[in-house]
Write a protein that holds these residues in place. Structure first.
Motif, PDB file in Angstrom:
ATOM      1  N   SER A   1       0.813  -1.211   0.000  1.00  0.00           N
ATOM      2  CA  SER A   1       0.000   0.000   0.000  1.00  0.00           C
ATOM      3  C   SER A   1       0.851   1.268   0.000  1.00  0.00           C
ATOM      4  N   PHE A   2       0.161   2.391   0.182  1.00  0.00           N
ATOM      5  CA  PHE A   2       0.758   3.714   0.066  1.00  0.00           C
ATOM      6  C   PHE A   2       1.443   4.126   1.367  1.00  0.00           C
ATOM      7  N   GLY A   3       0.780   3.814   2.494  1.00  0.00           N
ATOM      8  CA  GLY A   3       1.291   4.226   3.806  1.00  0.00           C
ATOM      9  C   GLY A   3       0.832   5.627   4.148  1.00  0.00           C
TER      10      GLY A   3
ATOM     11  N   MET B   1      -7.036   9.669   3.657  1.00  0.00           N
ATOM     12  CA  MET B   1      -7.052  11.131   3.786  1.00  0.00           C
ATOM     13  C   MET B   1      -7.631  11.847   2.566  1.00  0.00           C
ATOM     14  N   GLU B   2      -7.370  11.334   1.359  1.00  0.00           N
ATOM     15  CA  GLU B   2      -7.911  12.000   0.160  1.00  0.00           C
ATOM     16  C   GLU B   2      -9.441  11.970   0.178  1.00  0.00           C
ATOM     17  N   VAL B   3      -9.993  11.002   0.906  1.00  0.00           N
ATOM     18  CA  VAL B   3     -11.452  10.878   1.009  1.00  0.00           C
ATOM     19  C   VAL B   3     -11.973  11.719   2.173  1.00  0.00           C
TER      20      VAL B   3
ATOM     21  N   ALA C   1     -12.121  10.287  -8.769  1.00  0.00           N
ATOM     22  CA  ALA C   1     -10.839   9.575  -8.704  1.00  0.00           C
ATOM     23  C   ALA C   1      -9.736  10.611  -8.599  1.00  0.00           C
ATOM     24  N   HIS C   2      -8.553  10.144  -8.190  1.00  0.00           N
ATOM     25  CA  HIS C   2      -7.405  11.035  -8.053  1.00  0.00           C
ATOM     26  C   HIS C   2      -7.069  11.632  -9.417  1.00  0.00           C
ATOM     27  N   SER C   3      -6.978  12.939  -9.498  1.00  0.00           N
ATOM     28  CA  SER C   3      -6.495  13.551 -10.729  1.00  0.00           C
ATOM     29  C   SER C   3      -5.039  13.152 -10.922  1.00  0.00           C
TER      30      SER C   3
HETATM   31 FE   LIG Z   1      -1.694  10.633  -4.309  1.00  0.00          FE
END
Ligand SMILES: [Fe+2]
Ligand SMILES: CC1=C(CCC(=O)O)c2cc3nc(cc4[nH]c(cc5[nH]c(cc1n2)c(C)c5CCC(=O)O)c(CCC(=O)O)c4C)C(CCC(=O)O)=C3C
Length: 320
Positions: free
Chosen positions: A11-13, A254-256, A170-172
């Protein structure tokens, strides 16, 4: 069949305390040309949550949900924060793992969502350690679609109305990255549109319009990224109500919780638009079962090395 003797969730972490935030962000953007001001702004988003991203706990929950169904030991490692993938792979080697299925927590094609996980795998692999086999993109898998559809149905129910428009997010990514995604280009957006349509159909809404918009833009302002941004879209959308469906993510990180639940929510309130946000797959049983079923598929053919190339970054400023 894959014949794996372990499963690695890659994953991203995310940071887990105020002092983790800047070192984490520096890991994320190393060599990526993200302006310092943008980094400090994002640091504030994390500090607003006590410096803790929800992503690590969500991955711990996913690992616990996978243990009873995986049939093999389940490990977890990240790209940008503890537990780092390289540490996890050393433990796997000590445990005698020979061949592990890798579940990258990202459903779609593209440099950030796919190629970078291959780069991680190459970087963290060790002599005499496990062979790491990345499983395929899964945005069109019935388990992913069922989880998203269920959560969207719940959001519609909370809103208490069926005339809401589904706005998928979605993430740009930079436009150049979107163009070079997949063997023929454009695959990130094409896969997202396909998934959105599948979710829309699963909800019995075939033929009803929906939107796909973008969030969490980063990078220097002179570089074009995919548009429209979700916040701009909410100001203009011609709909009596909206359900935001974060189709581009697998957990409520966090992006959500910042970019949608804080920023986009504020815009919706400003313009008086009733809005609910659907949960991401998280530990939905259909999503957990999907991971196991991916392990039972024939080993995927890895993408060609020319697929989803790393973007050409602006050179760092130098003194003349
Ligand atoms: Fe990102
Ligand atoms: C396509 C995509 C996904 C989805 C696929 C996947 O899930 O892998 C994703 C996920 C995530 N992105 C995340 C966080 C960040 N992304 C950043 C920056 C960037 N993301 C990009 C793309 C993506 N990102 C890109 C092209 C950049 C520019 C820098 C670069 O070219 O690499 C930055 C830098 C600061 C800023 O936002 O400017 C941060 C902090 C977190 C963790 C959240 C948490 O902590 O809970 C997650 C899951």
């Amino acid at each position: 069949m894959g014949n794996y003797d372990a499963l690695l969730v890659l994953s991203f972490g995310g940071p887990e305390g105020p002092d983790d935030v800047m070192p984490f962000l520096e890991n994320v953007v190393r060599g990526r040309g993200v302006p310092r001001e943008r980094l400090l702004e994002v640091a504030e988003h994390y500090q607003g949550f006590g410096g803790v991203s929800p992503i690590n706990q969500q991955n711990r929950d996913l690992v616990e949900a996978l243990r009873p169904v995986a049939g093999v030991p389940v490990y977890w490692g990240n790209r940008n924060w503890h537990p780092f993938g390289e540490d996890t792979v050393r433990r796997m080697k000590d445990d005698g793992v020979r061949r592990a299925a890798v579940f990258a927590t990202s459903a779609f094609a593209g440099y950030s969502s796919c190629r970078q996980y291959y780069e991680d795998i190459a970087r963290i692999s060790v002599e005499g350690g496990p062979e790491l086999v990345k499983m395929r993109h899964f945005g069109d898998h019935p388990g992913f679609v069922e989880a998203m559809a269920d959560h969207t149905r719940q959001a519609l129910a909370r809103l208490g109305r069926d005339d809401a428009r589904l706005v998928f997010t979605a993430h740009s990514i930079p436009v150049s990255m979107a163009r070079s995604a997949g063997p023929e280009g454009g695959l990130y957006e094409a896969q997202l549109r396909r998934s959105a349509e599948l979710v829309n159909e699963a909800l019995g809404r075939a033929g009803r319009p929906w939107d796909l918009v973008w969030q969490s833009r980063s990078g220097p302002p002179q570089v074009p990224w995919l548009e429209p941004d979700v916040c701009d879209h909410l100001r203009k959308v011609d709909a009596p109500a909206v359900v935001l469906v974060p189709i581009g993510f697998v957990s409520d990180h966090m992006e959500v919780v910042y970019d949608l639940d804080t920023e986009a929510r504020q815009v919706a309130e400003e313009v008086g638009l009733p809005m609910e946000r659907a949960a991401t797959p998280g530990t939905h049983p259909a999503f957990v079962r999907m991971v196991r079923s991916l392990m039972d598929e024939p080993e995927p053919v890895p993408c060609a090395l020319t697929c989803c190339p790393a973007p050409v970054r602006p050179a760092p400023a130098r003194h003349a």
